[in-house]
Enzyme design. Sequence first.
Site, PDB file in Angstrom:
ATOM      1  N   ASP A  43      27.215  34.307  37.119  1.00  0.00           N
ATOM      2  CA  ASP A  43      26.367  34.112  35.942  1.00  0.00           C
ATOM      3  C   ASP A  43      27.118  34.271  34.629  1.00  0.00           C
ATOM      4  O   ASP A  43      26.603  33.925  33.581  1.00  0.00           O
ATOM      5  CB  ASP A  43      25.252  35.169  35.950  1.00  0.00           C
ATOM      6  CG  ASP A  43      24.069  34.733  36.782  1.00  0.00           C
ATOM      7  OD1 ASP A  43      23.884  33.526  36.955  1.00  0.00           O
ATOM      8  OD2 ASP A  43      23.332  35.614  37.253  1.00  0.00           O
TER       9      ASP A  43
HETATM   10  C1  GLC Z   1      23.849  39.109  39.776  1.00  0.00           C
HETATM   11  C2  GLC Z   1      22.833  38.004  39.934  1.00  0.00           C
HETATM   12  C3  GLC Z   1      23.340  36.888  40.803  1.00  0.00           C
HETATM   13  C4  GLC Z   1      24.694  36.456  40.366  1.00  0.00           C
HETATM   14  C5  GLC Z   1      25.649  37.626  40.311  1.00  0.00           C
HETATM   15  C6  GLC Z   1      27.005  37.244  39.773  1.00  0.00           C
HETATM   16  O1  GLC Z   1      23.942  39.825  40.958  1.00  0.00           O
HETATM   17  O2  GLC Z   1      21.631  38.473  40.477  1.00  0.00           O
HETATM   18  O3  GLC Z   1      22.450  35.800  40.766  1.00  0.00           O
HETATM   19  O4  GLC Z   1      25.125  35.495  41.271  1.00  0.00           O
HETATM   20  O5  GLC Z   1      25.124  38.618  39.461  1.00  0.00           O
HETATM   21  O6  GLC Z   1      26.963  36.946  38.415  1.00  0.00           O
HETATM   22  C1  GLC Z   2      24.514  39.633  33.468  1.00  0.00           C
HETATM   23  C2  GLC Z   2      25.187  40.297  34.647  1.00  0.00           C
HETATM   24  C3  GLC Z   2      25.084  39.478  35.891  1.00  0.00           C
HETATM   25  C4  GLC Z   2      23.672  39.037  36.093  1.00  0.00           C
HETATM   26  C5  GLC Z   2      23.124  38.351  34.840  1.00  0.00           C
HETATM   27  C6  GLC Z   2      21.695  37.920  35.002  1.00  0.00           C
HETATM   28  O1  GLC Z   2      25.201  38.494  33.114  1.00  0.00           O
HETATM   29  O2  GLC Z   2      26.529  40.581  34.387  1.00  0.00           O
HETATM   30  O3  GLC Z   2      25.534  40.225  36.991  1.00  0.00           O
HETATM   31  O4  GLC Z   2      23.612  38.158  37.158  1.00  0.00           O
HETATM   32  O5  GLC Z   2      23.217  39.233  33.764  1.00  0.00           O
HETATM   33  O6  GLC Z   2      20.794  38.892  34.673  1.00  0.00           O
END
Ligand code: GLC
Ligand code: GLC
Length: 812
Positions: free
Chosen positions: A483
């Site tokens: 993300d």
């Molecule tokens: C969080 C989110 C997931 C994403 C991950 C890596 O665990 O829930 O959707 O893939 O971060 O950014």
């Molecule tokens: C932030 C976090 C990631 C998560 C995203 C969505 O970017 O670092 O892990 O998936 O938020 O909430």
Amino acid sequence: MKFGHFDDKNREYVITNPQTPWPWINYLGNEDFFSLISNTAGGYTFYKDAKFRRLTRYRYNNVPMDSGGKYFYIKDNDTVWSPGWKPCKTKLDKYECRHGMNYTNILGEKNGVTASVLYFVPLKTWAEIQKLTLTNNTKEIKKLKVFSFVEWCLWNAASDMENFQRNFSTGEVEIEGSVIYHKTEYKERRDHYAYYSVNVPVSGYDTDRESFFGLYNGFDEPQVVADGKSKNTEAHGWSPIASHYIEVELKPGESKDFVFVLGYVENKEDEKWESKNIINKKKAKDTISRFNTVEKVDAALADLRKYWDNLLSIYSVNSGDDKLDRMVNIWNQYQCMITFCFSRSASFFESGIGRGMGFRDSNQDLTGFVHQIPERARERIIDIASTQFPDGGCYHQYQPLTKRGNNDIGGGFNDDPLWLILGTVSYIKETGDFGILEEMVPFDNDISVSRTLFDHLTVSFDHVINNLGPHGLPLIGRADWNDCLNLNCFSNDPNESFQTTENKTEGSKAESVMIAGLFVVYGRDYVELCKRLGKNDEAARAQKHVDTMVDVIKKHGWDGSWFLRAYDYYGKKIGSDENEEAKIFIESNGWCTMAGIGKEEGMCTKALDSVKERLDSKYGIVLNNPAFTKYYIEYGEISSYPAGYKENAGVFCHNNPWIMIGETVVGNGNRAWEYYKKICPSYLEEISELHKTEPYVYAQMVAGKDAFKPGEAKNSWLTGTASWNFYAVTQYMLGVRPDYDGLLIDPCIPTDMKGFTITRKFRGATYNIEVANPNGTNKGVLEVIVDGKPNNSNLLPVFGDGKEHKVKVVLG
Ligand code: GLC
Ligand code: GLC
């Protein structure tokens, strides 16, 4: 340092020191009605949706940590104490918190009195039961004053925390006998209320928070408790609470039980009222009467235990290593169920108001859970697919209460569609139910544009090939699984969210090698599915795209010693030796090795060796290396984190199993298991003071080697780490893997592992599998004997006969 121990026989973690390095929590309920409860009785309750139907209030990130919960205050002359140590923090003579499968028992002892509170949500019940048992261990008569406490939340947990000009005037309650009803907003648009009861007559009650505590007192010193007398207040606005006051006399050696019920009711519009302004209490009373004796409560707990016996009997291993066995057999499976229920919504790191259910998250979570309750997995797949758009793209999240896509975040995460193939295929391989593919499933919840689930998979597959970039690799969109790799965001405004901002997408050249690897893995699954359905033309069409992608990755996704991560907006390499920082990333190396891309040419082993050399650390495999030390506007959030945390070179546990599975593809069992043990919580119990989060569940992130304090975990419970580790260890390392035509046996283990046994229930039969490793090998099945007869492959047939079958496997 440890703060407790595992009790495997009872499937409990027993905390013996209340001052754990972070609240160590548990979850009650597994269907509609839920509570989070910490080892000191902190936490809250909600019905279905932690944002819209919050029953009790919770203040996150508070000082002190974890304030507010389901508290009992015991006044024994001048000593006031709580069984969970908090909130009074009176020193206890004994303390023990047992977190079990959807129940928690907290016991405290002070001055010869034991108070034990069992908290659980019975199956099929919209209520939490609290059974308080008081025992007098002294030779004197004890006269105790007991006060219960919960604080009502005004339903919408978000507006509860911000709209005070309204909230302070709306709170309403009703009190009848020993039941306190919370009915704020019931007379207008709500069809629901909550209640808190006890099964004995009370000597008093309070429902007004300020009167109960005194305006300037904390949870630790309610005025009413200090005074030893309720004020019998009725809340009008301000902050409604519920507290019962009970006077208890215990003879020497005597025990008494009290059953409290904290419940939720919905009434139809024409059944809302008993009389003017008096709510219809029938349903509440029905539930209360189902649990008004200790016998009834104990029977409900026994049912819950049976339910878990059954769920956990489907896959179990006996390896002789307690740490491995308790994770695989108990806690990892339990955590998978919890992540299935909550996705990423409500934990002690997720406020329950931010995120709903994630499209990609829920599909991945399914893989850790589908063997237990396939019917619920089936329903979940249909719900998720219903939020897809006709072009295969999808809402990134949806709200569990409405099952609608979440407009605030929208779509555009280009990995999302592929996970639907994973979810669906996992379900079919477990159950053999191809019928799910015929289900008519709407797009964007509009039934008038429904197509079969199979068609949804087709558009998922096509979404990738319709969105290819200049190298023929998939365009990344807003982000892929990571993300925080926001290649089209270009944000220099601190008020923008990295998740929802894209300032440049038109004309972007940003491509993802990770999605490419993902596409090869799930594209092949799609091809296989097409073949099984006799759709040979479609299979051939899809196969071509998969083959092309493999070639493209070899040509444009390879950096010489590892797989590249991506191309940025301008078409420049990311995750390359050419880069100054973040030369190598875990994700693309995980997926491309899982896909076996370039295995013959030695690319897989080379990539995995590079991972070992550059990303491995004492506490797990970090996400990238070197960590970013400055902000790169063209990379986005990933470079916003301090080095070693979260997606910037943290040990992001979710993706460690991708490398473990990659290692099994090349047959390196020693390394796969070394990685497994580094992040598996039961192996970290001894360093709890560093690790911080619960030793019985995975955390999303452990601080990486570049961090200030490597090894410190954060964000426990709600993480795809649970399902991926379960999937990796059970299917690829212990190697018992459901497939369309049977159970595939394909272990990949350390050379010094002598063998193990597994019991697996699969499509109506039980397989008792004994694996022996006499020659100290990593991988390779020499011989399979089923019910005394040689089986000519390592695929065990589907028996479906309700019987037990004996399987002997020799590796070599
Ligand atoms: C969080 C989110 C997931 C994403 C991950 C890596 O665990 O829930 O959707 O893939 O971060 O950014
Ligand atoms: C932030 C976090 C990631 C998560 C995203 C969505 O970017 O670092 O892990 O998936 O938020 O909430």
